[in-house]
Design a protein around this motif. Structure first.
Motif, PDB file in Angstrom:
ATOM      1  N   PRO A  78       7.990   0.013 -16.706  1.00  0.00           N
ATOM      2  CA  PRO A  78       9.175  -0.444 -17.434  1.00  0.00           C
ATOM      3  C   PRO A  78      10.137   0.677 -17.837  1.00  0.00           C
ATOM      4  N   GLY A  79       9.693   1.936 -17.817  1.00  0.00           N
ATOM      5  CA  GLY A  79      10.561   3.051 -18.181  1.00  0.00           C
ATOM      6  C   GLY A  79      11.466   3.526 -17.062  1.00  0.00           C
ATOM      7  N   VAL A  80      11.300   2.981 -15.850  1.00  0.00           N
ATOM      8  CA  VAL A  80      12.130   3.396 -14.715  1.00  0.00           C
ATOM      9  C   VAL A  80      13.472   2.686 -14.790  1.00  0.00           C
ATOM     10  N   PHE A  81      14.554   3.445 -14.654  1.00  0.00           N
ATOM     11  CA  PHE A  81      15.906   2.907 -14.742  1.00  0.00           C
ATOM     12  C   PHE A  81      16.431   2.586 -13.344  1.00  0.00           C
ATOM     13  N   GLY A  82      17.038   1.413 -13.169  1.00  0.00           N
ATOM     14  CA  GLY A  82      17.692   1.045 -11.922  1.00  0.00           C
ATOM     15  C   GLY A  82      16.757   0.941 -10.737  1.00  0.00           C
ATOM     16  N   PHE A  83      15.570   0.396 -10.937  1.00  0.00           N
ATOM     17  CA  PHE A  83      14.594   0.340  -9.845  1.00  0.00           C
ATOM     18  C   PHE A  83      15.077  -0.559  -8.711  1.00  0.00           C
ATOM     19  N   GLY A  84      14.837  -0.095  -7.494  1.00  0.00           N
ATOM     20  CA  GLY A  84      15.056  -0.887  -6.296  1.00  0.00           C
ATOM     21  C   GLY A  84      13.892  -0.652  -5.369  1.00  0.00           C
ATOM     22  N   GLY A  85      13.525  -1.647  -4.621  1.00  0.00           N
ATOM     23  CA  GLY A  85      12.419  -1.469  -3.681  1.00  0.00           C
ATOM     24  C   GLY A  85      11.868  -2.794  -3.236  1.00  0.00           C
ATOM     25  N   GLY A  86      10.788  -2.723  -2.496  1.00  0.00           N
ATOM     26  CA  GLY A  86      10.160  -3.928  -2.001  1.00  0.00           C
ATOM     27  C   GLY A  86       9.068  -3.585  -1.009  1.00  0.00           C
ATOM     28  N   ILE A  87       8.511  -4.622  -0.411  1.00  0.00           N
ATOM     29  CA  ILE A  87       7.461  -4.471   0.590  1.00  0.00           C
ATOM     30  C   ILE A  87       7.962  -5.080   1.890  1.00  0.00           C
ATOM     31  N   PRO A 108      12.882  10.234 -22.262  1.00  0.00           N
ATOM     32  CA  PRO A 108      11.670  10.576 -21.522  1.00  0.00           C
ATOM     33  C   PRO A 108      11.969  10.811 -20.037  1.00  0.00           C
ATOM     34  N   SER A 109      11.161  11.631 -19.399  1.00  0.00           N
ATOM     35  CA  SER A 109      11.305  11.852 -17.972  1.00  0.00           C
ATOM     36  C   SER A 109      10.244  11.022 -17.249  1.00  0.00           C
ATOM     37  N   LEU A 110      10.177  11.192 -15.953  1.00  0.00           N
ATOM     38  CA  LEU A 110       9.178  10.470 -15.155  1.00  0.00           C
ATOM     39  C   LEU A 110       8.005  11.374 -14.798  1.00  0.00           C
ATOM     40  N   ASP A 111       7.896  12.523 -15.452  1.00  0.00           N
ATOM     41  CA  ASP A 111       6.825  13.471 -15.180  1.00  0.00           C
ATOM     42  C   ASP A 111       5.485  12.908 -15.650  1.00  0.00           C
ATOM     43  N   GLY A 112       4.552  12.742 -14.717  1.00  0.00           N
ATOM     44  CA  GLY A 112       3.238  12.190 -15.034  1.00  0.00           C
ATOM     45  C   GLY A 112       3.204  10.675 -15.094  1.00  0.00           C
ATOM     46  N   VAL A 113       4.289  10.020 -14.709  1.00  0.00           N
ATOM     47  CA  VAL A 113       4.389   8.561 -14.800  1.00  0.00           C
ATOM     48  C   VAL A 113       4.001   7.917 -13.463  1.00  0.00           C
ATOM     49  N   THR A 114       3.201   6.859 -13.544  1.00  0.00           N
ATOM     50  CA  THR A 114       2.949   6.019 -12.375  1.00  0.00           C
ATOM     51  C   THR A 114       4.161   5.104 -12.260  1.00  0.00           C
ATOM     52  N   VAL A 115       5.091   5.455 -11.360  1.00  0.00           N
ATOM     53  CA  VAL A 115       6.385   4.779 -11.326  1.00  0.00           C
ATOM     54  C   VAL A 115       6.324   3.391 -10.708  1.00  0.00           C
ATOM     55  N   PHE A 116       5.425   3.182  -9.724  1.00  0.00           N
ATOM     56  CA  PHE A 116       5.217   1.823  -9.236  1.00  0.00           C
ATOM     57  C   PHE A 116       3.830   1.679  -8.644  1.00  0.00           C
ATOM     58  N   THR A 117       3.389   0.428  -8.591  1.00  0.00           N
ATOM     59  CA  THR A 117       2.087   0.084  -8.016  1.00  0.00           C
ATOM     60  C   THR A 117       2.276  -1.106  -7.077  1.00  0.00           C
ATOM     61  N   PHE A 118       1.298  -1.299  -6.203  1.00  0.00           N
ATOM     62  CA  PHE A 118       1.263  -2.501  -5.374  1.00  0.00           C
ATOM     63  C   PHE A 118      -0.189  -2.770  -5.022  1.00  0.00           C
ATOM     64  N   LYS A 119      -0.446  -3.961  -4.535  1.00  0.00           N
ATOM     65  CA  LYS A 119      -1.809  -4.353  -4.185  1.00  0.00           C
ATOM     66  C   LYS A 119      -1.985  -4.347  -2.677  1.00  0.00           C
ATOM     67  N   VAL A 120      -3.211  -4.054  -2.250  1.00  0.00           N
ATOM     68  CA  VAL A 120      -3.564  -4.130  -0.829  1.00  0.00           C
ATOM     69  C   VAL A 120      -4.817  -4.993  -0.717  1.00  0.00           C
ATOM     70  N   THR A 121      -4.795  -5.901   0.253  1.00  0.00           N
ATOM     71  CA  THR A 121      -5.956  -6.737   0.573  1.00  0.00           C
ATOM     72  C   THR A 121      -6.486  -6.271   1.923  1.00  0.00           C
ATOM     73  N   GLY A 122      -7.788  -5.999   1.988  1.00  0.00           N
ATOM     74  CA  GLY A 122      -8.413  -5.605   3.246  1.00  0.00           C
ATOM     75  C   GLY A 122      -8.751  -6.844   4.060  1.00  0.00           C
ATOM     76  N   ASN A 123      -8.192  -6.951   5.269  1.00  0.00           N
ATOM     77  CA  ASN A 123      -8.430  -8.132   6.113  1.00  0.00           C
ATOM     78  C   ASN A 123      -9.502  -7.907   7.170  1.00  0.00           C
ATOM     79  N   ALA A 124      -9.883  -6.642   7.389  1.00  0.00           N
ATOM     80  CA  ALA A 124     -10.891  -6.320   8.400  1.00  0.00           C
ATOM     81  C   ALA A 124     -11.623  -5.053   7.981  1.00  0.00           C
ATOM     82  N   GLU A 125     -12.829  -4.886   8.485  1.00  0.00           N
ATOM     83  CA  GLU A 125     -13.630  -3.708   8.176  1.00  0.00           C
ATOM     84  C   GLU A 125     -12.975  -2.451   8.750  1.00  0.00           C
ATOM     85  N   GLY A 126     -13.052  -1.346   7.993  1.00  0.00           N
ATOM     86  CA  GLY A 126     -12.509  -0.073   8.454  1.00  0.00           C
ATOM     87  C   GLY A 126     -11.838   0.685   7.320  1.00  0.00           C
ATOM     88  N   PHE A 127     -10.971   1.634   7.683  1.00  0.00           N
ATOM     89  CA  PHE A 127     -10.256   2.458   6.716  1.00  0.00           C
ATOM     90  C   PHE A 127      -8.785   2.072   6.689  1.00  0.00           C
TER      91      PHE A 127
END
Length: 191
Positions: A78-87, A108-127
């Motif tokens: 929520p501390g990020v100003f003017g966020f744009g993005g997507g998947i 405040p600055s963004l130093d040390g901040v997790t600026v965004f997150t997203f989820k990943v679903t594994g659909n098959a075995e592997g890396f």
């Protein structure tokens, strides 16, 4: 005498080179191992080696490769100003900046901040490997803010380091565990 001056000059250059401004984009996974069909969160955190508040803006793409996967649920700090993005397919993108652009201090600055997150679903075995890079926008992956006047000025880092992460997708344990338990029960009945 001439060689002593040359050595002193070279030593001075080495000191300046080691004092470069270095930004770091670090990716991390909430869970390093998930089962097929399970989900984990990937975080994008910014930092640098400049003392005090300094990380001013970012423009980062995170690309996933490897085993079949699905990216979803992009969330921004929520501390990020003017966020744009997507998947889009296997790439999660985000750009934004500090909410404080008026000087003389960046707080405040963004130093040390997790600026965004997203989820990943594994659909098959592997890396599934995740790598960060400069985003498609006009800005570099990170900028630092220089204060001292009425407005904080965005500045370029001498270098930006990208630290990736990996998620291992394993077979769903429930079916295999039941087969194993069924085999043990069958052996005991025969005795």
């Amino acid at each position: 005498m001439k060689s002593a001056i040359t050595i002193a000059a070279v030593a001075g250059l080495a000191t300046v080179a080691s004092a470069q401004n270095v930004g770091t984009v670090t990716l991390s996974a909430a869970d390093a191992t998930i089962a097929i069909g399970a989900m984990t969160t990937i975080s994008v955190t910014l930092s640098d080696n400049i003392a005090g508040n300094s990380v001013f803006a970012f423009d980062v793409d995170v690309t996933a490769s490897g085993a079949s996967h699905t990216l979803s649920d992009l969330q921004v700090d929520p501390g990020v100003f003017g966020f744009g993005g997507g998947i889009a397919g296997s790439t999660a993108s985000g750009l934004g900046g500090s909410s404080d652009i008026l000087g003389p201090a960046l707080d405040p600055s963004l130093d040390g901040v997790t600026v965004f997150t997203f989820k990943v679903t594994g659909n098959a075995e592997g890396f599934i490997d995740f790598a960060a890079s400069d985003g498609a926008g006009p800005n570099p992956a990170m900028q630092w803010g220089e204060g001292g006047g009425i407005v904080i000025m965005p500045r370029l880092y001498d270098s930006i380091e990208f630290v990736g992460t990996r998620v291992t997708v394993t077979p769903a344990p429930s079916g295999m565990a039941l087969l194993g338990l069924g085999g043990i029960a069958a052996i005991r009945r025969r005795r």
